[in-house]
Design an enzyme around this catalytic site. Structure first.
Site, PDB file in Angstrom:
ATOM      1  CG  ASP A 179      -2.399   0.113   0.788  1.00 35.87           C
ATOM      2  OD1 ASP A 179      -2.704  -0.119  -0.395  1.00 35.87           O
ATOM      3  OD2 ASP A 179      -3.246   0.437   1.648  1.00 35.87           O
ATOM      4  CG  ASP A 245       0.573  -7.242  11.208  1.00 37.85           C
ATOM      5  OD1 ASP A 245      -0.338  -7.137  10.360  1.00 37.85           O
ATOM      6  OD2 ASP A 245       0.424  -6.926  12.403  1.00 37.85           O
ATOM      7  CG  ASP A 247       6.024  -6.570  12.512  1.00 38.79           C
ATOM      8  OD1 ASP A 247       5.006  -6.176  11.923  1.00 38.79           O
ATOM      9  OD2 ASP A 247       6.046  -6.809  13.729  1.00 38.79           O
ATOM     10  CG  ASP A 342      -8.265  -6.971  13.924  1.00 40.25           C
ATOM     11  OD1 ASP A 342      -9.128  -6.243  14.437  1.00 40.25           O
ATOM     12  OD2 ASP A 342      -7.044  -6.834  14.148  1.00 40.25           O
TER      13      ASP A 342
END
Length: 743
Positions: A179, A245, A247, A342
């Site tokens: 993004d 994610d 990370d 979520d």
């Protein structure tokens, strides 16, 4: 025992609690209250001792429910006494309002405690379901790695690990969802921002191409992470989605341990796994507790989520979760009305009759925000999003939810009320000691008779349920350090429920020097009020001898608050941090050749870019001649593989051991894959590393730890502040006293 039988048993206990509630509301004399409390605390202590030693599931369940019942009983007696005998209704309007605020804060804590008991009444432990041998029976899995503005070096290990998970190659599809590389970003009006976006996009494309992942972006940045995922849905076809994610580095066995749940239950929508963090959050880093204390998130992932799973209310937490694609299509995509897409999506799926589940095994290695400001951005977003869900998608109006699901989704928003309750509790002692505002109409003896048993019961139950994953009094530090800013964020949502925007949590920051967070100022004010309250309270002890008991009680309360606030200042004192990537503790046998000699040893820790090794020296042998930058080759004996690197550091830790720090110098992509698998590939390693931090502390040990934080980190903050201001003060004085400013 089946889930149905266990629920019947819980109903029985609920009826027993109802009987206890009736008994709790019966008024007694003060003497009888003391005797009842002592007897029940003795039983509670016995149950605590027994619960730590029995292993039979039925006996542990009996002990757990008995502890809940006794603690709830003593706390209810206290709250009933507070409501009927102690509210300050005759001391004027100000005292009445402030007293009711304090009572509301205490009531919040009581209700929140009951929610915690309800959730933890029957934790549900799931075990992995093996995959079938027939690969044709396995679903295609799309792995989504959404990213916005994170450093490509953070994303790289996640892409590598995702592409080498143990799953049939032709059914595993990894995608980087960028993004930060949208057409909107690449054509930003600011030329510098556009150039940076193009450079980053090219780097991410290169990483994806090198390791066999796809690269997807979109035209505009709409609806944040939810919009990013929904845009990717039109370009992929996997039956299951694994969301990571950028990370969150997955272990090699992630899909092996999770996909089976979906094969056995066609109604399962989401399977969440723990967010396992291998770097400290600002609290752990600034207080230096990361190495030996449980991670803050473990209370939620190791205790609360298994409890929620029993009630069918565990929820998608944004990453480290597998979702069924067909349900997302049925929903029209990931939900995006709130900034916590979520949990919102889980609520929508439950409303269609689908199920959620939780598998409690750490299988990702993630990063925490490095700074206090980043931590606050993250927590405010969570609190705002949960309140948004309640206001915009009231769970009591959703179809097909059970009563328990409605109740617990209400609790997800209610929980964040701790922010207001904490602020009120911090202001209460100064209000009484400084301004003589009567907050409670009682005597010190009455207060002790009712409050001490409830407090002791609360400490015992907290240690029983959470002691393994949370030191005593650490929750207070975490709540206080968030309170002011979470309260501000919640107020924004109440005013305008649709106003908050999604803010990405910053990760991978490097702190080149010590500094005080700009967000520390509210805690200065709170600490000053408490210290002034202590001073005035001490003076009132001599001037109001008839009121010594009440003043002494509030002084003790103010001392505890001052200690906690000093600990909070220690958290807002950001410590220098140059290492931008985590190192995981790892023990594997290795062999190295240095200076023409062969040494055996083992790894000590590993990261994406380097390795710490401990080599054994024979008795009497001299250490090899080494120098920084020297090339070395490490043979991993368990893997029959080798890695190349350069020596970064060398020191003799004992007479027979040499500690080396190595930085990798990969010559092939295969070596880089091996390094990532070595550091992050084993979930067994993550489990062991977490267990090493589960020693726990007693209530006294936890209190002494907080006192130590206050005296070292908190006072260190104030000393640094004074030293920082001294040169500025001198400069200001020189300007004021200069001849130009003379009359």
């Amino acid at each position: 025992m089946s889930t149905h039988v266990r629920r019947i048993e819980l109903v029985f206990w609920c009826l027993s609690v109802a009987a206890f509630i009736y008994l709790a509301l019966i008024p007694t004399t003060q003497h009888a209250q003391v005797l009842i409390s002592l007897a029940l605390l003795a039983v509670l202590g016995g149950c605590y001792w027994l619960g730590r030693r029995v292993h039979d599931p039925r006996r542990k369940r009996l002990v757990r429910l008995t502890i809940i019942m006794l603690c709830a009983f003593l706390s209810l007696r206290y709250m009933h006494w507070r409501a009927t005998d102690s509210l300050p209704m005759q001391f004027g309007l100000l005292s009445m309002v402030c007293g009711l605020l304090l009572f509301a804060a205490e009531g919040y804590g009581f209700v929140n405690m009951l929610f915690g008991f309800f959730i933890n009444s029957e934790p549900f432990v799931r075990h992995s379901i093996p995959l079938p041998d027939d690969e044709d029976a396995l679903p295609h899995v799309d792995v989504y790695i959404p990213t916005y503005n994170e450093d490509p070096d953070i994303l790289r290990p996640t892409v590598i690990a995702a592409t080498q998970m143990h799953y049939p190659r032709h059914k595993l599809h990894v995608y980087v969802l960028d993004d930060g590389g949208t057409i909107q970003k690449l054509n930003d009006e600011n030329p510098a921002k556009a150039a940076a976006a193009r450079e980053r996009a090219l780097e991410l494309k290169a990483i994806a191409h090198q390791f066999g992942a796809g690269y997807l972006t979109r035209e505009r940045n709409l609806h944040a992470k939810a919009g990013n995922i929904n845009s990717a849905l039109s370009s992929t076809q996997g039956e299951l989605l694994l969301i990571l994610d950028c990370d969150h580095i997955p272990t090699a066995d992630f899909l092996q341990r999770t996909v089976g749940f979906f094969l056995t239950d066609p109604q399962l929508f989401v399977l969440q796994t723990p967010h396992n963090f291998v770097s400290p959050d600002p609290v752990e880093r600034n207080l230096d507790t990361f190495a030996n204390s449980p991670a803050e998130n473990e209370l939620f992932y190791d205790v609360m989520q298994p409890g929620l799973d029993f009630w069918g209310t565990s929820f998608f937490c944004g990453s480290a979760a597998v979702l069924r694609r067909s349900v997302i299509d049925q929903l029209g995509g990931v939900s995006g009305q709130t900034i916590t897409e979520d949990a919102e999506t889980t609520l929508d799926a439950l409303s269609l009759g689908y199920k959620s589940a939780y598998y409690n095994r750490p299988m990702v290695s993630g990063l925490q925000p490095e700074t206090y400001s980043g931590f606050i951005v993250q927590r405010v977003r969570w609190g705002q999003g949960m309140l948004q869900i309640f206001l915009l998608k009231n769970p009591w109006k959703q179809p097909r939810l059970t009563f328990t699901q409605r109740l617990l989704y209400t609790n997800f928003a209610f929980y964040w009320g701790f922010a207001g309750a904490r602020v009120v509790m911090l202001l209460a002692p100064p209000a009484y000691l400084l301004f003589d505002i009567n907050l409670c109409d009682t005597t010190a003896v009455q207060l002790l008779a009712y409050s001490v048993p409830a407090l002791v019961a609360s400490l015992v139950s907290t240690q029983f349920f959470y002691g393994r994953v949370r030191w005593p009094f650490m929750s207070q530090l975490y709540e206080i350090v968030q309170s002011v800013y979470v309260l501000q964020g919640l107020a924004e949502v109440v005013r305008k429920p649709r106003s908050p925007s999604f803010k990405v949590t910053p990760k991978g920051e490097v702190l080149s020097k010590n500094f005080i967070s700009s967000l520390a100022w509210p805690f200065y004010l709170l600490l000053i009020l408490n210290v002034l309250g202590l001073v005035f309270g001490a003076l009132r002890l001599s001037s109001e001898p008839w009121n010594v008991g009440a003043i002494g009680f509030v002084l003790f309360w103010a001392v505890l608050d001052a200690v906690l606030l000093l600990g909070v200042l220690g958290i807002t004192f950001e410590r220098r941090q140059l290492r931008s990537e985590p190192r995981l503790r790892l023990e594997e046998p290795v062999r190295m050749q240095i200076d023409g000699r062969v040494f055996d040893g083992s790894t000590h820790n590993a990261s994406a870019s380097g390795l710490a090794v401990r080599l054994r020296l024979a008795p009497g042998d001299a250490a090899p001649v080494v120098s920084p930058g020297m090339p070395v080759e490490i043979t991993l004996l368990n893997r029959s593989a080798k890695l190349q690197g350069h020596l970064q550091s060398c020191r003799r830790t004992s007479g027979e051991e040499l500690s080396l720090g190595l930085k990798y110098s990969h010559s092939t992509a295969a070596q880089e894959r091996l390094a990532i698998d070595l550091a992050f590939g084993s979930s067994e390693t993550l489990v062991k590393n977490n267990q090493r931090r589960h020693a726990g502390r007693s209530v006294l040990g936890g209190l002494l730890a907080v006192v130590r934080f206050a005296l070292t980190n908190g006072l260190g903050h104030l000393v640094f502040l004074v030293r920082q201001q001294t040169p500025r003060t001198r400069a200001a004085m020189r300007i004021l006293l200069s001849p130009k400013n003379s009359p």
